[in-house]
Motif scaffolding. Structure first.
Motif, PDB file in Angstrom:
ATOM      1  N   ALA A   1       0.931  -1.249  -0.219  1.00 46.04           N
ATOM      2  CA  ALA A   1       0.192  -0.088   0.034  1.00 46.04           C
ATOM      3  C   ALA A   1       0.742   1.213   0.153  1.00 46.04           C
ATOM      4  O   ALA A   1       0.699   2.292  -0.662  1.00 46.04           O
ATOM      5  CB  ALA A   1      -1.009   0.121   1.197  1.00 46.04           C
ATOM      6  N   ASP A   2       2.185   1.311   0.750  1.00 44.10           N
ATOM      7  CA  ASP A   2       2.714   2.577   0.850  1.00 44.10           C
ATOM      8  C   ASP A   2       3.608   2.564  -0.359  1.00 44.10           C
ATOM      9  O   ASP A   2       3.547   3.817  -0.882  1.00 44.10           O
ATOM     10  CB  ASP A   2       4.214   2.104   1.855  1.00 44.10           C
ATOM     11  CG  ASP A   2       3.367   2.519   3.291  1.00 44.10           C
ATOM     12  OD1 ASP A   2       2.060   3.011   3.512  1.00 44.10           O
ATOM     13  OD2 ASP A   2       3.961   1.713   4.231  1.00 44.10           O
ATOM     14  N   GLU A   3       3.653   1.444  -1.255  1.00 45.91           N
ATOM     15  CA  GLU A   3       4.510   1.332  -2.547  1.00 45.91           C
ATOM     16  C   GLU A   3       3.638   2.168  -3.565  1.00 45.91           C
ATOM     17  O   GLU A   3       4.079   2.977  -4.237  1.00 45.91           O
ATOM     18  CB  GLU A   3       4.966   0.134  -2.828  1.00 45.91           C
ATOM     19  CG  GLU A   3       5.475  -0.155  -4.111  1.00 45.91           C
ATOM     20  CD  GLU A   3       5.701  -1.559  -4.724  1.00 45.91           C
ATOM     21  OE1 GLU A   3       5.763  -2.360  -3.914  1.00 45.91           O
ATOM     22  OE2 GLU A   3       5.892  -1.881  -5.914  1.00 45.91           O
ATOM     23  N   ALA A   4       2.280   1.593  -3.567  1.00 44.91           N
ATOM     24  CA  ALA A   4       1.363   1.987  -4.562  1.00 44.91           C
ATOM     25  C   ALA A   4       1.028   3.698  -4.240  1.00 44.91           C
ATOM     26  O   ALA A   4       0.826   4.557  -5.036  1.00 44.91           O
ATOM     27  CB  ALA A   4       0.052   1.604  -4.357  1.00 44.91           C
ATOM     28  N   LEU A   5       0.864   3.966  -2.935  1.00 46.29           N
ATOM     29  CA  LEU A   5       0.541   5.256  -2.597  1.00 46.29           C
ATOM     30  C   LEU A   5       1.736   6.260  -3.025  1.00 46.29           C
ATOM     31  O   LEU A   5       1.678   7.406  -3.438  1.00 46.29           O
ATOM     32  CB  LEU A   5       0.551   5.801  -0.978  1.00 46.29           C
ATOM     33  CG  LEU A   5      -1.146   5.127  -0.747  1.00 46.29           C
ATOM     34  CD1 LEU A   5      -1.134   4.977   0.850  1.00 46.29           C
ATOM     35  CD2 LEU A   5      -1.989   6.048  -1.467  1.00 46.29           C
ATOM     36  N   ALA A   6       2.877   5.937  -2.926  1.00 44.62           N
ATOM     37  CA  ALA A   6       4.195   6.705  -3.148  1.00 44.62           C
ATOM     38  C   ALA A   6       4.415   6.712  -4.858  1.00 44.62           C
ATOM     39  O   ALA A   6       4.633   8.110  -5.384  1.00 44.62           O
ATOM     40  CB  ALA A   6       5.445   5.766  -2.749  1.00 44.62           C
ATOM     41  N   ARG A   7       3.846   5.596  -5.370  1.00 40.02           N
ATOM     42  CA  ARG A   7       3.830   5.918  -7.037  1.00 40.02           C
ATOM     43  C   ARG A   7       2.521   6.661  -7.477  1.00 40.02           C
ATOM     44  O   ARG A   7       2.532   7.405  -8.465  1.00 40.02           O
ATOM     45  CB  ARG A   7       3.655   4.436  -7.450  1.00 40.02           C
ATOM     46  CG  ARG A   7       3.767   4.296  -9.116  1.00 40.02           C
ATOM     47  CD  ARG A   7       3.655   2.954  -9.436  1.00 40.02           C
ATOM     48  NE  ARG A   7       4.558   2.019  -9.295  1.00 40.02           N
ATOM     49  CZ  ARG A   7       5.576   1.894  -9.845  1.00 40.02           C
ATOM     50  NH1 ARG A   7       5.565   2.445 -11.262  1.00 40.02           N
ATOM     51  NH2 ARG A   7       6.633   1.157  -9.803  1.00 40.02           N
ATOM     52  N   HIS A   8       1.425   6.720  -6.605  1.00 34.74           N
ATOM     53  CA  HIS A   8       0.198   7.287  -7.009  1.00 34.74           C
ATOM     54  C   HIS A   8       0.033   8.390  -5.549  1.00 34.74           C
ATOM     55  O   HIS A   8      -1.127   7.724  -5.070  1.00 34.74           O
ATOM     56  CB  HIS A   8      -0.856   6.513  -7.181  1.00 34.74           C
ATOM     57  CG  HIS A   8      -0.729   5.439  -8.379  1.00 34.74           C
ATOM     58  ND1 HIS A   8      -0.840   5.927  -9.796  1.00 34.74           N
ATOM     59  CD2 HIS A   8      -0.139   4.423  -8.314  1.00 34.74           C
ATOM     60  CE1 HIS A   8      -0.488   4.866 -10.394  1.00 34.74           C
ATOM     61  NE2 HIS A   8       0.082   3.920  -9.866  1.00 34.74           N
ATOM     62  N   PRO A   9       0.447   9.463  -5.690  1.00 37.52           N
ATOM     63  CA  PRO A   9       0.146  10.285  -4.427  1.00 37.52           C
ATOM     64  C   PRO A   9      -1.290  10.902  -4.568  1.00 37.52           C
ATOM     65  O   PRO A   9      -1.803  11.621  -3.974  1.00 37.52           O
ATOM     66  CB  PRO A   9       1.286  11.385  -4.519  1.00 37.52           C
ATOM     67  CG  PRO A   9       1.830  11.642  -5.758  1.00 37.52           C
ATOM     68  CD  PRO A   9       1.604   9.835  -6.379  1.00 37.52           C
ATOM     69  N   ASP A  10      -1.756  10.859  -5.786  1.00 38.20           N
ATOM     70  CA  ASP A  10      -3.022  11.500  -6.163  1.00 38.20           C
ATOM     71  C   ASP A  10      -4.382  10.473  -5.972  1.00 38.20           C
ATOM     72  O   ASP A  10      -5.409  10.635  -6.580  1.00 38.20           O
ATOM     73  CB  ASP A  10      -3.313  12.079  -7.626  1.00 38.20           C
ATOM     74  CG  ASP A  10      -2.927  10.960  -8.842  1.00 38.20           C
ATOM     75  OD1 ASP A  10      -2.247   9.884  -8.291  1.00 38.20           O
ATOM     76  OD2 ASP A  10      -3.238  11.178  -9.899  1.00 38.20           O
ATOM     77  N   VAL A  11      -3.954   9.486  -5.382  1.00 36.95           N
ATOM     78  CA  VAL A  11      -5.359   8.369  -4.982  1.00 36.95           C
ATOM     79  C   VAL A  11      -6.447   9.286  -4.247  1.00 36.95           C
ATOM     80  O   VAL A  11      -6.167  10.168  -3.376  1.00 36.95           O
ATOM     81  CB  VAL A  11      -4.694   7.293  -4.023  1.00 36.95           C
ATOM     82  CG1 VAL A  11      -5.759   6.602  -3.407  1.00 36.95           C
ATOM     83  CG2 VAL A  11      -4.081   6.394  -5.051  1.00 36.95           C
ATOM     84  N   ASP A  12      -7.604   8.981  -4.614  1.00 37.51           N
ATOM     85  CA  ASP A  12      -8.736   9.909  -4.161  1.00 37.51           C
ATOM     86  C   ASP A  12      -9.200   8.874  -2.962  1.00 37.51           C
ATOM     87  O   ASP A  12      -9.820   9.543  -2.031  1.00 37.51           O
ATOM     88  CB  ASP A  12      -9.722   9.985  -5.030  1.00 37.51           C
ATOM     89  CG  ASP A  12      -9.162  11.052  -6.208  1.00 37.51           C
ATOM     90  OD1 ASP A  12      -9.215  12.132  -5.816  1.00 37.51           O
ATOM     91  OD2 ASP A  12      -9.062  10.612  -7.242  1.00 37.51           O
ATOM     92  N   VAL A  13      -9.426   7.529  -3.059  1.00 35.26           N
ATOM     93  CA  VAL A  13      -9.853   6.670  -2.141  1.00 35.26           C
ATOM     94  C   VAL A  13      -9.136   5.659  -1.973  1.00 35.26           C
ATOM     95  O   VAL A  13      -9.020   5.092  -3.070  1.00 35.26           O
ATOM     96  CB  VAL A  13     -11.500   6.618  -2.480  1.00 35.26           C
ATOM     97  CG1 VAL A  13     -12.147   5.664  -1.327  1.00 35.26           C
ATOM     98  CG2 VAL A  13     -12.193   7.733  -2.562  1.00 35.26           C
ATOM     99  N   VAL A  14      -9.186   5.107  -0.747  1.00 38.96           N
ATOM    100  CA  VAL A  14      -8.571   3.700  -0.704  1.00 38.96           C
ATOM    101  C   VAL A  14      -9.742   2.643  -0.277  1.00 38.96           C
ATOM    102  O   VAL A  14     -10.848   2.963   0.643  1.00 38.96           O
ATOM    103  CB  VAL A  14      -7.648   3.668   0.515  1.00 38.96           C
ATOM    104  CG1 VAL A  14      -7.027   2.369   1.046  1.00 38.96           C
ATOM    105  CG2 VAL A  14      -6.446   4.446   0.139  1.00 38.96           C
ATOM    106  N   LEU A  15      -9.855   1.665  -0.940  1.00 43.97           N
ATOM    107  CA  LEU A  15     -10.785   0.483  -0.578  1.00 43.97           C
ATOM    108  C   LEU A  15      -9.845  -0.408   0.188  1.00 43.97           C
ATOM    109  O   LEU A  15      -9.119  -1.366  -0.271  1.00 43.97           O
ATOM    110  CB  LEU A  15     -11.609  -0.261  -1.900  1.00 43.97           C
ATOM    111  CG  LEU A  15     -12.153   1.055  -2.793  1.00 43.97           C
ATOM    112  CD1 LEU A  15     -12.722   0.288  -3.882  1.00 43.97           C
ATOM    113  CD2 LEU A  15     -13.421   1.693  -2.080  1.00 43.97           C
ATOM    114  N   LEU A  16     -10.337  -0.817   1.326  1.00 43.41           N
ATOM    115  CA  LEU A  16      -9.584  -1.518   2.338  1.00 43.41           C
ATOM    116  C   LEU A  16     -10.244  -2.705   2.770  1.00 43.41           C
ATOM    117  O   LEU A  16     -11.337  -2.353   3.449  1.00 43.41           O
ATOM    118  CB  LEU A  16      -8.993  -0.644   3.497  1.00 43.41           C
ATOM    119  CG  LEU A  16      -8.100  -1.266   4.456  1.00 43.41           C
ATOM    120  CD1 LEU A  16      -6.968  -2.017   3.963  1.00 43.41           C
ATOM    121  CD2 LEU A  16      -7.901  -0.289   5.503  1.00 43.41           C
ATOM    122  N   ASP A  17      -9.599  -3.826   2.879  1.00 38.72           N
ATOM    123  CA  ASP A  17     -10.213  -5.175   3.194  1.00 38.72           C
ATOM    124  C   ASP A  17      -9.938  -4.998   4.669  1.00 38.72           C
ATOM    125  O   ASP A  17      -9.078  -4.485   5.130  1.00 38.72           O
ATOM    126  CB  ASP A  17      -9.758  -6.364   2.636  1.00 38.72           C
ATOM    127  CG  ASP A  17     -10.572  -7.567   2.802  1.00 38.72           C
ATOM    128  OD1 ASP A  17     -11.644  -7.439   3.509  1.00 38.72           O
ATOM    129  OD2 ASP A  17      -9.928  -8.753   2.445  1.00 38.72           O
TER     130      ASP A  17
END
Lengths: 130, 587
Positions: free
Chosen positions: B68-84
């Motif tokens: 998740a950290d890796e994806a957020l570093a790659r995409h700082p413009d994420v609008d919503v996280v869908l979390l299990d």
């Protein structure tokens, strides 16, 4: 039933609702009511019903958990769910061949299993509360 | 408003990050929710459902906290996280925890990841993908209930359409927030108009002209609002023309060919670097006549010529010009080309109001700046250190209560805050802030508030650590637990009124235009009696305050009268009417 057994029954019902009901229904829930199963969902639906548990069908996981629960409580809904899952198994070949009616039936059966197990888990949880 | 018109109004496709140990929900989302972009851990262009490598691909989403950290570093413009919530993973991939039961750690890993996200990205909306039954079984509802962004989805969580509605609701709430798009809008009519006009003009190919005093937020508006709203794929590039020596402006903007002048190398200018994107030309009033001519050619032809070259290169750039100067006056005096000014689309220029004209937004802005101050960096680390010293970092019952989080309240402290730290600004301090002229505008307010809250927190930390040191060493409790007897009280940090007064008195931007706030700026109209003159001045004062507070009589009362503002507001309104002034209908 003792409080300890009631607690154990609630736990087993929860596991059934999760491991069988939840996984079985996640694609079925997205099929338009009364409509055909969209091609994009058909393969996923088949996987949910017949391959969810490390390649084994939902019925196999049910048969692992249900006997322990049946030993604690005689609830007719367990027999009902087993019958639904057996019916689903009878549709497997036709559904894998792409028969729209068989796929629709699978989706419908999956939702029925899920709602029955959810209700069972809810009731046993309520019964286990002090 | 329904979700459909919202979607139509939306300026870019929202981006979702799915954090789930399995693949099924991602497959489901990719099959049914194709109105969204997805934050993947893959370098290939999306979308995944058209990708030939899709089968068996594990890069479509995050399977644990590290991914998740890796994806957020790659995409700082994420609008919503869908979390299990439940993660059936090997222990090494779970977040560290003091929970001894491995199965329980797996069942609650989503809660741990949520707390982890709150620490690193406190502002990120998270939708938990779970059923109510699961939460009841895991006793996790308490931890989730304190999270304002988490949405308990119930049994509909796994229905893609219901999930889409949830996402829309979260996005709508964010769009309506005063800090939408990372920009503090407030609620005054002038800012509402600015917001509407900025996003509308952003979607055109026309250049944009931003006018406003220093510190009003022109650059932030360009970068955080206008550029994203253009939906252009290229980068946002900014150049401060007042910071460049005049001799370098041409090379910096248009680039150079090798040998164009002594030491010149082959180099692209800012226009080329912004190709396909947006170029902010800040302080455009500083351009020399020759540079104005070159800029005019770019705006006319969409082509630039590097210094030392003869062939023009096409560029596709959305130009935003910004200045705090009076460009019309510069045109009249002949220092700014009239044809260039005309090319900057002056009919649709956007004016950012100074803070004193939107003083009613001050409380909202202040709250926003406090949250922003502690959202990241060293100030967030300071907050975390305070929470630890005060024994607030490991309270039972809620992992989220320990996440560094800061809020500002004005007036009375809340009875029992349950999360992070609440800074309390007393009413007289707010009055002092509202009465200040703010020559440095929003930037000045942000710096002043940051200084105030960080100072207040540092003092509170020093006091807490001093208290811990004074505790007898034979205590068996850890130092952090010894520090506080009344732990919940430690969540409240007052901002001393004296500190605010001192900061306001010391705050002054010498190069900013001094606003006319004194009595000397009123027009003294001779009357037949001294009373007539006094009434005339009083009327002017009320008119001015009415404008500065956007018609907020309570805010006017706070600036005019001591005592309860609500009661005084009625007196101010009565006097306002007695003076023959009429309230304008709010936009």
């Amino acid at each position: 039933m003792s409080a300890r057994d009631a607690e154990r029954a609630a736990g087993l019902a929860a596991a059934l609702a999760h491991d069988v009901g939840k996984y079985l229904a996640r694609i079925a829930r997205n099929v338009p009511p009364g409509g055909d199963v969209p091609p994009a969902l058909a393969a996923m639906l088949l996987a949910d019903v017949f391959e969810t548990h490390a390649g084994r069908p939902a019925l196999a996981r049910f048969d692992e958990l249900a006997p322990d629960l049946a030993a604690l409580t005689h609830d007719a809904r367990l027999d009902e769910v087993r019958a639904l899952l057996t019916t689903a198994a009878s549709h497997e070949r036709a559904a894998r061949d792409g028969d729209p009616a068989a796929l629709r039936a699978l989706a419908s059966l999956a939702l029925a299993v899920e709602s029955t197990l959810r209700a069972l888990a809810r009731d046993l949880r309520a019964g286990a509360r002090p | 408003m329904t979700s459909q018109p919202r979607r139509a109004q939306r300026l870019r496709r929202p981006k979702l990050l799915i954090v789930d140990d399995g693949e099924r929900y991602v497959e489901l989302a990719h099959a049914l929710l194709r109105d969204y972009d997805y934050a993947t851990r893959c370098a290939l262009p999306g979308p995944c459902w058209t990708c030939p490598e899709r089968r068996g691909c594990k890069l479509t989403h995050a399977h644990d906290a590290r991914e998740a950290d890796e994806a957020l570093a790659r995409h700082p413009d994420v609008d919503v996280v869908l979390l299990d919530v439940a993660f059936d993973l090997p222990e090494a991939r779970l977040l560290p925890s003091s929970e001894p039961d491995l199965e329980r750690r797996r069942r609650l890993q989503g809660i741990a990841i949520l707390a982890h996200l709150r620490r690193s990205r406190g502002d990120l909306p998270v939708v938990l993908m779970t059923s109510e039954e699961e939460l009841a079984f895991e006793d996790a509802a308490e931890a989730l209930a304190v999270d304002e962004f988490a949405t308990l989805a119930g049994e509909a969580a796994f229905d893609a359409r219901a999930l889409s509605l949830l996402v829309e609701r979260v996005l709508a709430r964010r769009a309506d927030a005063p800090e939408a798009g990372g920009y503090s809008w407030g609620h005054t009519p002038a800012m509402a108009r600015l917001r509407r006009d900025a996003t509308t003009l952003a979607r055109t190919s026309l250049p944009m002209l931003l006018l406003g005093e220093t510190g009003t937020g022109k650059s932030a508006l360009a970068e955080r609002v206008i550029h994203p709203a253009t939906e252009r794929k290229g980068p946002f590039v900014a150049v401060d023309l007042s910071a460049l020596p005049e001799t370098l402006v041409g090379a910096e903007l248009f680039g150079t060919a090798r040998g164009a002048f002594s030491g010149a190398v082959e180099r692209a200018g800012r226009f080329e670097r912004a190709d396909g994107g947006t170029l902010l030309l800040d302080e455009i009033g500083n351009l020399s006549p020759e540079q104005q001519r070159m800029l005019l050619l770019v705006l006319q032809d969409g082509r630039i010529t590097r210094l030392g070259e003869s062939a023009a290169r096409p560029v596709d750039v959305k130009v935003i010009a910004a200045t705090n100067a009076d460009l019309e006056a510069s045109v009249r005096s002949g220092t700014f080309r009239a044809d260039l000014y005309a090319r900057l689309n002056p009919a649709a220029k956007l004016r950012l109001p100074p803070l004193r004209e939107r003083i009613a937004d001050l409380p909202e802005l202040a709250a926003s700046f406090v949250r922003k101050t502690f959202a990241s960096g060293v100030d967030r680390a300071l907050l975390a250190r305070y929470l630890e010293a005060a024994g607030l970092d490991r309270q039972a019952g809620s992992a989220l209560a320990s996440a560094p989080h800061a809020e500002l309240v004005i007036g009375r402290a809340p009875a029992a805050p349950t999360r992070g730290v609440v800074f309390v600004l007393a009413r007289p301090s707010l009055t002092a802030l509202e009465a200040h002229a703010w020559p440095g505008n929003v930037r000045e307010l942000e710096l002043l508030l940051k200084t105030a809250v960080v100072s207040a927190l540092s003092d509170a930390l020093a006091a807490t650590e001093g208290q811990a040191d004074a505790t007898p060493p034979d205590s068996t409790r850890p130092a952090s637990r010894r520090a506080t007897g009344t732990t919940q009280q430690a969540r409240i940090v007052p901002i001393p009124a004296k500190l605010v007064r001192e900061l306001v008195a010391a705050s002054w931007a010498p190069d900013a235009p001094r606003p006319k706030r004194g009595a000397e700026s009123f027009e003294v109209r001779p009357g037949t009696t001294a009373h007539d003159v006094a009434v005339s001045l009083e009327r002017q004062l009320y008119e001015r305050l009415y404008g500065e507070t956007s018609g907020d009589f309570e805010a006017m009362a706070r600036r005019l009268l001591l005592g309860d503002a609500t009661t005084n507001a009625r007196r101010v309104r009565l006097r306002f009417n007695q003076l023959g002034l009429r309230a304008r209908r709010k936009a």
